[in-house]
Design a protein around this motif. Structure first.
Motif, PDB file in Angstrom:
ATOM      1  N   PHE A 132       0.773  -1.282   0.163  1.00 31.21           N
ATOM      2  CA  PHE A 132      -0.132   0.036   0.133  1.00 31.21           C
ATOM      3  C   PHE A 132       0.922   1.243  -0.025  1.00 31.21           C
ATOM      4  CE2 PHE A 132      -3.445  -2.731   1.140  1.00 31.21           C
ATOM      5  CZ  PHE A 132      -4.672  -2.127   0.383  1.00 31.21           C
ATOM      6  N   LEU A 133       1.821   1.138   0.624  1.00 22.97           N
ATOM      7  CA  LEU A 133       2.824   2.683   0.853  1.00 22.97           C
ATOM      8  C   LEU A 133       3.917   2.501  -0.327  1.00 22.97           C
ATOM      9  CD1 LEU A 133       3.135   2.480   4.681  1.00 22.97           C
ATOM     10  CD2 LEU A 133       1.156   3.397   3.256  1.00 22.97           C
ATOM     11  N   ASP A 134       4.459   1.459  -0.852  1.00 24.73           N
ATOM     12  CA  ASP A 134       5.285   1.988  -2.032  1.00 24.73           C
ATOM     13  C   ASP A 134       4.823   1.678  -3.390  1.00 24.73           C
ATOM     14  OD1 ASP A 134       6.848   2.092   0.390  1.00 24.73           O
ATOM     15  OD2 ASP A 134       7.655  -0.136   0.276  1.00 24.73           O
ATOM     16  N   ASP A 135       3.560   0.936  -3.371  1.00 31.83           N
ATOM     17  CA  ASP A 135       3.025   1.093  -4.858  1.00 31.83           C
ATOM     18  C   ASP A 135       2.709   2.357  -5.381  1.00 31.83           C
ATOM     19  OD1 ASP A 135       1.852  -1.461  -6.569  1.00 31.83           O
ATOM     20  OD2 ASP A 135       0.789   0.194  -6.884  1.00 31.83           O
ATOM     21  N   LYS A 136       3.062   2.483  -6.616  1.00 32.89           N
ATOM     22  CA  LYS A 136       2.871   3.634  -7.460  1.00 32.89           C
ATOM     23  C   LYS A 136       1.341   3.950  -7.677  1.00 32.89           C
ATOM     24  CE  LYS A 136       4.917   4.382 -11.482  1.00 32.89           C
ATOM     25  NZ  LYS A 136       5.751   3.961 -12.298  1.00 32.89           N
ATOM     26  N   THR A 137       0.522   2.859  -7.908  1.00 33.38           N
ATOM     27  CA  THR A 137      -0.783   2.712  -8.484  1.00 33.38           C
ATOM     28  C   THR A 137      -1.700   3.346  -7.116  1.00 33.38           C
ATOM     29  OG1 THR A 137      -0.207   0.840  -9.503  1.00 33.38           O
ATOM     30  CG2 THR A 137      -2.543   1.429  -9.878  1.00 33.38           C
ATOM     31  N   VAL A 138      -1.500   2.918  -6.159  1.00 37.22           N
ATOM     32  CA  VAL A 138      -2.212   2.913  -5.002  1.00 37.22           C
ATOM     33  C   VAL A 138      -1.869   4.645  -4.439  1.00 37.22           C
ATOM     34  CG1 VAL A 138      -2.490   2.770  -2.667  1.00 37.22           C
ATOM     35  CG2 VAL A 138      -2.177   0.663  -4.100  1.00 37.22           C
ATOM     36  N   GLY A 139      -0.533   5.100  -4.482  1.00 41.32           N
ATOM     37  CA  GLY A 139      -0.351   6.463  -4.565  1.00 41.32           C
ATOM     38  C   GLY A 139      -1.184   7.426  -5.590  1.00 41.32           C
ATOM     39  N   MET A 140      -1.042   7.009  -6.579  1.00 45.00           N
ATOM     40  CA  MET A 140      -1.552   7.927  -7.759  1.00 45.00           C
ATOM     41  C   MET A 140      -2.917   8.241  -7.461  1.00 45.00           C
ATOM     42  SD  MET A 140       0.134   7.029 -11.163  1.00 45.00           S
ATOM     43  CE  MET A 140      -0.443   5.369 -11.317  1.00 45.00           C
ATOM     44  N   ARG A 141      -3.712   6.986  -7.138  1.00 41.97           N
ATOM     45  CA  ARG A 141      -5.205   7.390  -6.932  1.00 41.97           C
ATOM     46  C   ARG A 141      -5.538   8.001  -5.778  1.00 41.97           C
ATOM     47  NH1 ARG A 141      -8.861   5.083  -9.976  1.00 41.97           N
ATOM     48  NH2 ARG A 141     -10.215   6.472  -8.924  1.00 41.97           N
ATOM     49  N   SER A 142      -4.790   7.772  -4.756  1.00 40.73           N
ATOM     50  CA  SER A 142      -5.417   8.198  -3.317  1.00 40.73           C
ATOM     51  C   SER A 142      -4.574   9.448  -2.878  1.00 40.73           C
ATOM     52  CB  SER A 142      -4.917   6.937  -2.266  1.00 40.73           C
ATOM     53  OG  SER A 142      -3.763   6.714  -2.167  1.00 40.73           O
ATOM     54  N   GLN A 143      -3.361   9.871  -3.282  1.00 43.25           N
ATOM     55  CA  GLN A 143      -2.920  10.915  -2.643  1.00 43.25           C
ATOM     56  C   GLN A 143      -3.666  12.179  -3.287  1.00 43.25           C
ATOM     57  OE1 GLN A 143       1.230  10.288  -3.759  1.00 43.25           O
ATOM     58  NE2 GLN A 143       1.877   9.792  -1.795  1.00 43.25           N
ATOM     59  N   GLY A 144      -3.876  13.179  -2.276  1.00 43.08           N
ATOM     60  CA  GLY A 144      -4.474  14.438  -2.781  1.00 43.08           C
ATOM     61  C   GLY A 144      -5.994  14.180  -3.078  1.00 43.08           C
ATOM     62  N   ALA A 145      -6.687  12.925  -3.185  1.00 43.58           N
ATOM     63  CA  ALA A 145      -7.987  12.869  -3.403  1.00 43.58           C
ATOM     64  C   ALA A 145      -8.951  12.890  -1.903  1.00 43.58           C
ATOM     65  CB  ALA A 145      -8.157  11.496  -3.889  1.00 43.58           C
ATOM     66  N   GLY A 146     -10.008  13.263  -2.079  1.00 46.85           N
ATOM     67  CA  GLY A 146     -10.968  13.325  -0.998  1.00 46.85           C
ATOM     68  C   GLY A 146     -10.487  13.929   0.194  1.00 46.85           C
ATOM     69  N   ILE A 147      -9.954  15.312   0.163  1.00 45.51           N
ATOM     70  CA  ILE A 147      -9.491  15.811   1.457  1.00 45.51           C
ATOM     71  C   ILE A 147     -10.307  16.248   2.397  1.00 45.51           C
ATOM     72  CG2 ILE A 147      -7.918  17.667   2.142  1.00 45.51           C
ATOM     73  CD1 ILE A 147      -6.179  17.246  -0.204  1.00 45.51           C
ATOM     74  N   LEU A 148     -10.131  16.009   3.709  1.00 47.87           N
ATOM     75  CA  LEU A 148     -10.745  16.382   4.700  1.00 47.87           C
ATOM     76  C   LEU A 148     -10.022  16.882   5.715  1.00 47.87           C
ATOM     77  CD1 LEU A 148     -13.680  16.226   6.213  1.00 47.87           C
ATOM     78  CD2 LEU A 148     -12.710  14.286   7.400  1.00 47.87           C
ATOM     79  N   THR A 149     -10.170  18.347   6.062  1.00 46.96           N
ATOM     80  CA  THR A 149      -9.310  18.912   6.711  1.00 46.96           C
ATOM     81  C   THR A 149      -9.432  18.888   8.132  1.00 46.96           C
ATOM     82  OG1 THR A 149     -10.923  21.014   6.499  1.00 46.96           O
ATOM     83  CG2 THR A 149      -9.178  20.950   4.953  1.00 46.96           C
TER      84      THR A 149
END
Lengths: 178, 133, 411
Positions: free
Chosen positions: C193-210
């Motif tokens: 989950f943490l090193d995979d590029k695919t997971v990072g691309m889809r989840s980083q910056g998506a659905g932000i809750l401050t």
């Protein structure tokens, strides 16, 4: 949202009593120990007058922005009791206080001010109280039904225990009137 | 990184499937026929995974021990138990039972126990297999 | 989805009640401009089953099993919160050993639930290999649950004033072996989950809750903690044996150093919590005192005692998805409680969906909605209304859209 102050339950109750005097009708502090070290979790049960309810919440917000878990309600016959379950002092180990504020509303005129402007997260629970207990929330931003389906007639409030309850809607249910 | 899955894939190729092929290696075309064959000894059933100790399956009822106190009826969450007034014994509808074993705990004479039988599917909720008395 | 070009600047997509990649019957109305979500409104209650009414005819022991059936995945935390509420109202003291056993069951449920969630999240972004991998680990957790409680899902282990089954000495080796298995695989899961590029691309910056929104909208559980709100009933208060154990708040900055409040942070949050749960179970096994496991073994006596109780109580427990709270009031006149109010964690995590989804793309709806881990029951149809014509978008298509976005990003 000051977070540095951590009041003890006694101080918290005192601060409310100083502020609202006789409008705080009842304030009990209960402590419950758990585990082998018997660490205690305090909870405050406070009954306030309807007229000052919103100010009480405002005062609470000034102390620390509270977490509103839920508002629950009882049909007490002549009155409807709403209990707002807040928690304060979260964020440090075993310092949290359960803060339950209850308000009695007369059934003839069950109205209360909204607290959505102070705590926006109260919206769903306030909408639920409107449809389940028939409480009128004054100034709620969205008064559509949230949980009940649209085909349930108006004037039926499932949590009430009088003739406005939902008894007549139960048909082929287990335990209902056949 | 790109081929990091490969070792797992190769290992997988030589592993036996995790699934226990119950009741037969391939799904029988006609289950009833298959069960009849099993009874006659023509076909063989692959046994299910054994249940652990303390598994809560179909209720067993010792009618002789029962003294008709009706405590089990009081705690049953789904009202699966009926009292037979004449005999002062109980009748359990397994189709309603939620397998909580609360009646086992409260029974003062221990006449109720949980067996490890779990193949209880039936088309009729009142079939003989699903009523214990 | 053959929609025509239109001059309208925005259009609406109703999703649900029987719904897409979220797993709960909930109705959304999305206001869409191009691919971007402009506004969201929510309607709930499609599976309102009147459980509070059903409780009026039952005694507390029967309600335990009613509470267990509120949710299939949280089949431990609802009875736990209910039992806590009743014990508070009736002032029943629980034996110490039972408190530790309760923690073990609760944490085992958290491991099962979080691993299940990890699989679902991977599935939503089209990474099905990980779904199989995680659910293989979950199978071991379910087997352990079955070994400890008797059944895999409806555990039936909670009772008022204690717990129904003990963990004896001869059971410990199996528990320890399985914990070691979770630990070994935890490393593997983290790597994926943490090193995979695919997971990072889809989840980083998506659905932000401050953090501010999370506080204001009263978010609970991993959803709130992933936004940096330090709020965890286990740490905040002392109930069960949590007061004795060594535990601290977990927020995603423990691993990455900063909090973004996006889907990636919620993934990290849940992974770290799995690790924490394994640690808690180990602590419990070490510290567990011997003794009784139930305060009042005679259920008949217990029921008579509860019948006389007059008072109210609140039970709060940190379920895998966040704080679950039950309120119980007894009037001292009847077998059944006068009022019983249940609040599941998702109830509070619905409103945070709105800031999370606004500004996202349609293809992000599944993963963003799934990232709060709504407690759900699933079916599959979204209708797109555009220009007064109705197009239907099935869950498969929505899922395909999501997978296609992953592919697009990988190029």
């Amino acid at each position: 949202m000051t977070k540095d102050k951590k009041l003890t339950p006694e101080e918290l109750v005192k601060s409310f009593k100083n502020e609202f005097k006789s409008n705080i009708k009842d304030a009990i502090i209960k402590k419950r120990a758990a585990g082998s070290k018997k660490n205690e979790t305090p909870s405050i049960w406070m009954k306030v007058d309807k007229s000052v309810f919103k100010d009480v919440v405002k005062h609470l917000c000034e102390i620390q922005f509270p977490h509103l878990s839920i508002a629950s309600g009882n049909d007490l016959g002549r009155n409807i009791e709403l209990i707002y379950h807040f928690t304060v002092n979260y964020g440090s180990r075993m310092k949290e206080i359960n803060f339950n504020i209850s308000v009695d509303l007369p059934k003839s005129k069950p109205e209360i001010d909204t607290i959505c402007d102070l705590i926006p997260g109260a919206l769903i629970t306030e909408r639920e109280k409107m449809e389940m207990l028939g409480v009128k929330i004054i100034g709620i931003p969205d008064d559509k039904r949230c949980f009940l389906s649209d085909d349930i007639p108006k004037g039926v409030y499932p949590w009430r225990r009088d003739e406005t309850g939902a008894d007549k809607l139960y048909k082929n249910l287990h335990g209902g009137k056949k | 990184m790109r081929f990091s899955m490969l070792p797992a894939v190769f290992a997988q190729m030589f592993k036996k499937p995790w699934t226990n092929k119950f009741p037969a290696k391939y799904a029988p075309a006609n289950t009833t026929q298959f069960l009849a064959d099993v009874d006659e000894g023509i076909a063989e059933i692959i046994p299910p995974v054994p249940t652990p100790n303390g598994f809560r399956g179909k209720i067993k009822y010792d009618k002789v021990k029962c003294n008709g106190c009706q405590l089990c009826i009081k705690v049953c969450p789904c009202e699966a138990i009926e009292f037979k007034k004449k005999e002062k014994k109980i009748k359990i509808y397994i189709a309603r039972c939620c397998f909580c074993s609360q009646c086992n705990d409260i029974c003062p004479v221990n006449c109720l126990t949980m067996s490890d039988e779990f193949l209880l599917a039936d088309t009729d909720p009142y079939s003989k297999d699903l009523i214990v008395e | 989805m053959n929609q025509e070009a239109t001059t309208k600047t925005s259009y609406q997509i109703p999703i649900g009640p029987i719904h897409p990649a979220l797993k709960e019957p909930v109705h959304f109305e999305f206001e869409i401009s191009g691919e971007r979500i402009v506004d969201v409104s929510v309607k709930l209650g499609h599976v309102h089953r009147g459980i509070e009414w059903a409780s009026r005819k039952r005694n507390p022991i029967q309600i335990l099993y009613l509470a267990e059936r509120i949710c299939g995945i949280c089949s431990y935390c609802h009875p736990a919160a209910f039992a806590l509420a009743v014990e508070t109202a009736a002032d029943i003291q629980i034996p110490e050993r039972a408190e530790y056993l309760r923690v073990i069951q609760g944490e085992l449920e958290r491991i099962t639930s979080h691993i299940l969630w990890a699989g679902v999240a991977a599935h939503e972004i089209g990474f099905d290999t990980v779904l199989y991998l995680t659910w293989q680990i979950r199978e071991r957790a379910l087997d352990l649950t079955e070994y400890l409680t008797g059944n895999r899902v409806t555990k039936g282990i909670m009772t008022i004033g204690g717990i129904r089954r003990d963990i004896t000495k001869d059971m410990l080796p199996r528990v320890k072996k399985d914990l070691q298995y979770f630990k070994d695989n935890f490393e593997k899961l983290c790597h994926i989950f943490l090193d995979d590029k695919t997971v990072g691309m889809r989840s980083q910056g998506a659905g932000i809750l401050t953090k501010k929104d999370a506080l204001k909208l009263c978010a609970v559980g991993p959803t709130a903690r992933a936004s940096g709100v330090k709020k965890d009933v286990r740490v905040d208060t002392s109930y069960f044996a949590y007061g004795d154990l060594n535990l601290k708040y977990i927020t995603p900055d423990d691993l990455t150093g900063n909090v973004n409040g996006d889907v990636y942070d919620r993934i990290i949050q849940r992974l770290l919590e799995i690790d924490q749960s394994i640690d808690l179970i180990e602590q419990c096994i070490d510290k567990m005192p011997s003794g009784d496991i139930v305060a009042e073994p005679d259920i008949q006596k217990l029921l008579n005692q509860l019948k006389k109780v007059k008072g109210e109580g609140v039970g709060r427990h940190e379920a895998p998805r966040g704080e679950v709270i039950h309120y119980v009031k007894f009037d001292g006149k009847s077998d059944s409680p006068y009022t019983w109010k249940v609040r599941a964690p998702t109830y509070n995590n619905i409103l945070p969906w709105i800031p999370m989804l606004i500004g996202e793309q349609i293809a992000d709806i599944p993963i963003v909605a799934a990232s709060t881990d709504p407690c759900m029951s699933c079916t599959n149809r979204v209708a797109i209304v555009s220009d007064g014509r109705k197009y239907e978008l099935t869950k498969e298509q929505l899922h395909k859209l999501s997978v296609e976005k992953t592919r697009r990003l990988m190029k």
